[in-house]
Motif scaffolding. Structure first.
Motif, mmCIF file in Angstrom:
data_model
loop_
_atom_site.group_PDB
_atom_site.id
_atom_site.type_symbol
_atom_site.label_atom_id
_atom_site.label_comp_id
_atom_site.label_asym_id
_atom_site.label_seq_id
_atom_site.Cartn_x
_atom_site.Cartn_y
_atom_site.Cartn_z
ATOM 1 N N TYR A 101 71.227 -18.289 -83.039
ATOM 2 C CA TYR A 101 70.228 -17.277 -82.409
ATOM 3 C C TYR A 101 70.168 -17.084 -81.396
ATOM 4 O O TYR A 101 71.064 -15.274 -80.773
ATOM 5 C CB TYR A 101 68.625 -17.195 -83.057
ATOM 6 N N ARG A 151 78.952 -8.965 -87.502
ATOM 7 C CA ARG A 151 78.878 -10.198 -87.110
ATOM 8 C C ARG A 151 77.777 -11.019 -86.316
ATOM 9 O O ARG A 151 77.509 -12.137 -87.198
ATOM 10 C CB ARG A 151 80.096 -10.043 -86.419
ATOM 11 N N ARG A 152 76.793 -10.026 -85.933
ATOM 12 C CA ARG A 152 76.085 -10.775 -85.583
ATOM 13 C C ARG A 152 74.538 -10.899 -85.549
ATOM 14 O O ARG A 152 73.545 -11.870 -85.397
ATOM 15 C CB ARG A 152 75.774 -9.771 -84.012
ATOM 16 N N GLN A 204 74.011 -13.981 -87.892
ATOM 17 C CA GLN A 204 73.398 -15.031 -87.421
ATOM 18 C C GLN A 204 72.269 -14.979 -86.526
ATOM 19 O O GLN A 204 71.415 -16.107 -86.631
ATOM 20 C CB GLN A 204 75.108 -14.888 -86.261
ATOM 21 N N LEU A 205 71.529 -14.250 -86.144
ATOM 22 C CA LEU A 205 70.592 -13.816 -85.211
ATOM 23 C C LEU A 205 69.447 -14.206 -86.787
ATOM 24 O O LEU A 205 68.882 -15.384 -86.269
ATOM 25 C CB LEU A 205 70.176 -12.555 -85.073
ATOM 26 N N ALA A 209 73.832 -14.722 -80.881
ATOM 27 C CA ALA A 209 74.043 -13.893 -80.920
ATOM 28 C C ALA A 209 73.956 -12.636 -80.423
ATOM 29 O O ALA A 209 74.741 -11.699 -80.640
ATOM 30 C CB ALA A 209 73.393 -13.110 -82.341
ATOM 31 N N ARG A 210 72.718 -13.022 -79.243
ATOM 32 C CA ARG A 210 73.661 -11.796 -77.981
ATOM 33 C C ARG A 210 72.050 -10.384 -78.017
ATOM 34 O O ARG A 210 72.743 -10.107 -77.740
ATOM 35 C CB ARG A 210 74.289 -11.554 -77.266
ATOM 36 N N PHE A 211 70.818 -11.187 -79.232
ATOM 37 C CA PHE A 211 69.735 -9.388 -79.048
ATOM 38 C C PHE A 211 69.180 -9.854 -78.499
ATOM 39 O O PHE A 211 68.187 -9.284 -78.274
ATOM 40 C CB PHE A 211 69.396 -10.263 -80.360
ATOM 41 N N HIS A 251 79.059 -4.788 -82.922
ATOM 42 C CA HIS A 251 79.728 -5.747 -84.320
ATOM 43 C C HIS A 251 78.038 -6.458 -84.505
ATOM 44 O O HIS A 251 78.073 -7.496 -84.730
ATOM 45 C CB HIS A 251 80.469 -6.733 -84.028
ATOM 46 N N TYR A 308 78.786 -15.434 -79.504
ATOM 47 C CA TYR A 308 79.532 -13.820 -79.754
ATOM 48 C C TYR A 308 79.738 -13.694 -77.920
ATOM 49 O O TYR A 308 79.167 -13.533 -77.164
ATOM 50 C CB TYR A 308 78.635 -13.369 -79.831
ATOM 51 N N ARG A 309 81.298 -13.260 -78.839
ATOM 52 C CA ARG A 309 81.967 -13.457 -77.227
ATOM 53 C C ARG A 309 82.697 -11.750 -77.258
ATOM 54 O O ARG A 309 83.912 -11.665 -77.962
ATOM 55 C CB ARG A 309 83.994 -14.896 -76.994
ATOM 56 N N ARG A 310 82.619 -11.418 -76.408
ATOM 57 C CA ARG A 310 82.855 -9.798 -75.771
ATOM 58 C C ARG A 310 84.870 -9.973 -75.896
ATOM 59 O O ARG A 310 85.270 -11.043 -75.495
ATOM 60 C CB ARG A 310 82.821 -8.612 -75.630
#
Length: 244
Positions: free
Chosen positions: A127, A12-13, A16-17, A130-132, A9, A198-200
């Motif tokens: 940020y 989506r992410r 956001q980051l 966003a889980r980067f 995604h 962000y959630r799986r």
């Protein structure tokens, strides 16, 4: 709150980051304009800005790269979020200093300071959510903790006290804003994070502060104590809420 690969995604992410990092850098420059004290790393940036021809944002970027080199012996691996952190925060910080006037009155500076702390905590939640992956300074913290076995809280405190002390000696500004930031940015981030992460599909939602996760410890249906204080949806220790 673990790292999620770029291919999942990205539409989506990734925005956001970038938004979170841009707001973060802008909040740092806004704190500078309050002249009431800045966060520990910004104290160091200010001190080095007085001693070098580099701008506040450029110093942020250069130190980000130097800190990233310390990841090598710690066996930390950078991600897209790591490099985006260095570039976007540096650019937005310098942009903020260009846009925000330096001659504000005291009431305006006090109001700006409070707004900066809230914006900073919000931007971190955006940020990080966003889980980067971690920024360079947060990767340093988690790497040192992993190698030494010390707690993340201890490592983070030692790092921030060190950069604060060096920055203060070099002439960076320490004041009420520094204390306010230290006390409030964590709770502000924790307040916003459950709403922005962000959630799986296979993962449970982060609980809002003060509420247990459904079916988790402390939830009546989990057979626990029913005390909501036993679970607050706090980020897991291996990937704590970062600060720049």
């Amino acid at each position: 709150m673990s790292y999620v690969p770029l291919g999942e995604h990205p539409v989506r992410r990734f925005p956001q980051l970038l938004l979170g990092l841009a707001l973060y850098g802008f909040s740092l420059s806004a704190m500078v304009r309050t002249s009431l004290g800045v966060n520990p790393w910004s104290v160091l940036y200010e001190g080095l800005e007085l001693r070098t021809p580099l701008s506040f944002g450029m110093i942020s970027g250069v130190l980000g790269v130097l800190v990233l080199l310390l990841w090598i012996p710690l066996k930390q691996k950078p991600t897209l979020g790591t490099f985006a952190n260095i570039l976007v925060v540096a650019s937005s910080a310098d942009l903020g200093l260009l846009l925000i006037p330096a001659d504000l009155g005291l009431p305006a500076r006090v109001a700006l300071l409070v707004g900066c702390v809230v914006l900073n905590g919000l931007s971190v939640a955006i940020y990080v959510g966003a889980r980067f992956g971690p920024g360079p300074r947060d990767g340093l913290m988690t790497g040192v903790a992993a190698v030494t076995g010390w707690s993340l809280r201890l490592v983070r405190t030692l790092i921030e006290l060190t950069v604060l002390g060096i920055g203060w000696v070099l002439g960076g500004s320490v004041g009420v804003g520094t204390v306010l930031y230290a006390l409030l940015v964590g709770p502000v981030t924790q307040f916003f994070l459950p709403h922005l992460v962000y959630r799986r599909a296979s993962e449970p939602a982060l609980a809002a502060p003060g509420r247990p996760r459904a079916g988790g410890p402390g939830h009546p249906r989990a057979g626990g104590s029913g005390d909501p204080r036993t679970e607050h949806g706090t980020p897991t220790p291996h990937n704590p809420t970062p600060r720049q």
